[in-house]
Design a protein around this motif. Structure first.
Motif, PDB file in Angstrom:
ATOM      1  N   ARG A 121       0.828  -1.212   0.000  1.00 49.39           N
ATOM      2  CA  ARG A 121       0.000   0.000   0.000  1.00 49.39           C
ATOM      3  C   ARG A 121       0.860   1.259   0.000  1.00 49.39           C
ATOM      4  O   ARG A 121       0.539   2.239  -0.662  1.00 49.39           O
ATOM      5  N   ARG A 122       1.968   1.235   0.734  1.00 53.97           N
ATOM      6  CA  ARG A 122       2.881   2.385   0.712  1.00 53.97           C
ATOM      7  C   ARG A 122       3.467   2.585  -0.680  1.00 53.97           C
ATOM      8  O   ARG A 122       3.603   3.714  -1.148  1.00 53.97           O
ATOM      9  N   GLN A 123       3.776   1.500  -1.364  1.00 53.14           N
ATOM     10  CA  GLN A 123       4.311   1.602  -2.721  1.00 53.14           C
ATOM     11  C   GLN A 123       3.265   2.171  -3.677  1.00 53.14           C
ATOM     12  O   GLN A 123       3.577   3.018  -4.512  1.00 53.14           O
ATOM     13  N   ARG A 124       2.013   1.706  -3.563  1.00 55.02           N
ATOM     14  CA  ARG A 124       0.938   2.256  -4.408  1.00 55.02           C
ATOM     15  C   ARG A 124       0.744   3.741  -4.130  1.00 55.02           C
ATOM     16  O   ARG A 124       0.538   4.541  -5.048  1.00 55.02           O
ATOM     17  N   HIS A 125       0.818   4.119  -2.842  1.00 55.50           N
ATOM     18  CA  HIS A 125       0.673   5.521  -2.463  1.00 55.50           C
ATOM     19  C   HIS A 125       1.806   6.356  -3.074  1.00 55.50           C
ATOM     20  O   HIS A 125       1.576   7.440  -3.603  1.00 55.50           O
ATOM     21  N   ARG A 126       3.020   5.835  -3.007  1.00 57.08           N
ATOM     22  CA  ARG A 126       4.182   6.530  -3.562  1.00 57.08           C
ATOM     23  C   ARG A 126       4.034   6.726  -5.064  1.00 57.08           C
ATOM     24  O   ARG A 126       4.299   7.807  -5.586  1.00 57.08           O
ATOM     25  N   LYS A 127       3.591   5.680  -5.750  1.00 57.08           N
ATOM     26  CA  LYS A 127       3.393   5.774  -7.211  1.00 57.08           C
ATOM     27  C   LYS A 127       2.309   6.784  -7.555  1.00 57.08           C
ATOM     28  O   LYS A 127       2.430   7.536  -8.512  1.00 57.08           O
ATOM     29  N   ALA A 128       1.233   6.790  -6.780  1.00 55.96           N
ATOM     30  CA  ALA A 128       0.136   7.721  -7.035  1.00 55.96           C
ATOM     31  C   ALA A 128       0.591   9.162  -6.850  1.00 55.96           C
ATOM     32  O   ALA A 128       0.138  10.059  -7.558  1.00 55.96           O
ATOM     33  N   MET A 129       1.500   9.400  -5.904  1.00 52.58           N
ATOM     34  CA  MET A 129       2.000  10.753  -5.659  1.00 52.58           C
ATOM     35  C   MET A 129       2.932  11.210  -6.777  1.00 52.58           C
ATOM     36  O   MET A 129       3.038  12.389  -7.066  1.00 52.58           O
ATOM     37  N   GLU A 130       3.609  10.261  -7.443  1.00 53.71           N
ATOM     38  CA  GLU A 130       4.553  10.597  -8.515  1.00 53.71           C
ATOM     39  C   GLU A 130       3.850  10.921  -9.825  1.00 53.71           C
ATOM     40  O   GLU A 130       4.345  11.699 -10.617  1.00 53.71           O
ATOM     41  N   GLN A 131       2.694  10.311 -10.072  1.00 55.15           N
ATOM     42  CA  GLN A 131       1.993  10.493 -11.345  1.00 55.15           C
ATOM     43  C   GLN A 131       1.258  11.821 -11.367  1.00 55.15           C
ATOM     44  O   GLN A 131       0.729  12.263 -10.355  1.00 55.15           O
ATOM     45  N   PRO A 132       1.206  12.463 -12.560  1.00 55.19           N
ATOM     46  CA  PRO A 132       0.438  13.706 -12.668  1.00 55.19           C
ATOM     47  C   PRO A 132      -1.047  13.411 -12.537  1.00 55.19           C
ATOM     48  O   PRO A 132      -1.495  12.289 -12.793  1.00 55.19           O
ATOM     49  N   PRO A 133      -1.843  14.394 -12.122  1.00 55.80           N
ATOM     50  CA  PRO A 133      -3.286  14.157 -11.986  1.00 55.80           C
ATOM     51  C   PRO A 133      -3.917  13.826 -13.330  1.00 55.80           C
ATOM     52  O   PRO A 133      -3.436  14.259 -14.380  1.00 55.80           O
ATOM     53  N   ALA A 134      -4.993  13.066 -13.302  1.00 59.86           N
ATOM     54  CA  ALA A 134      -5.674  12.644 -14.525  1.00 59.86           C
ATOM     55  C   ALA A 134      -6.309  13.846 -15.223  1.00 59.86           C
ATOM     56  O   ALA A 134      -6.714  14.817 -14.582  1.00 59.86           O
ATOM     57  N   VAL A 135      -6.419  13.761 -16.533  1.00 61.20           N
ATOM     58  CA  VAL A 135      -7.031  14.824 -17.326  1.00 61.20           C
ATOM     59  C   VAL A 135      -8.540  14.789 -17.120  1.00 61.20           C
ATOM     60  O   VAL A 135      -9.145  13.728 -17.036  1.00 61.20           O
ATOM     61  N   ALA A 136      -9.174  15.947 -17.073  1.00 59.47           N
ATOM     62  CA  ALA A 136     -10.594  16.048 -16.764  1.00 59.47           C
ATOM     63  C   ALA A 136     -11.499  15.485 -17.854  1.00 59.47           C
ATOM     64  O   ALA A 136     -12.657  15.208 -17.614  1.00 59.47           O
TER      65      ALA A 136
END
Length: 103
Positions: free
Chosen positions: A62-77
């Motif tokens: 879960r920490r790894q998934r959280h880290r990856k989510a923080m690295e990726q840019p936000p999704a396009v609207a």
């Protein structure tokens, strides 16, 4: 000297499948503390009815998934979730510019 020719039953473990209520509790604990100490993990494992090792691995994943989510840019609207590229002037798979965009 005899060698064991029987197949070994010690192999990969089966994947632990968590129930919804277990995941909800794990997520709530993660939200409170991403690095719970061993005694908290032991208590959580007892509450969930699973091994402490599974709880520890779940938190690592879960920490790894959280880290990856923080690295990726936000999704396009627009819902496409693209990488921020538009079709005008884009390149095709061969790396050539679109002919329509250059006209």
């Amino acid at each position: 000297m005899f060698f064991n020719v029987l197949p070994s039953f010690r192999g990969r473990r089966t994947r632990e499948k968590f129930l919804e209520w277990q995941l909800a509790l794990l997520e709530a604990c993660f939200k409170a503390d991403r690095f719970p100490p061993a005694d908290v993990r032991d208590q959580l494992a007892a509450e969930l009815g699973i091994a402490e090792r599974c709880v520890r691995v779940w938190f690592q994943n879960r920490r790894q998934r959280h880290r990856k989510a923080m690295e990726q840019p936000p999704a396009v609207a627009d819902g496409h979730g693209g990488g921020g590229y538009d079709d005008a002037g884009s390149e095709d798979d061969d790396g050539h510019a679109d002919e329509e965009a250059s006209e």
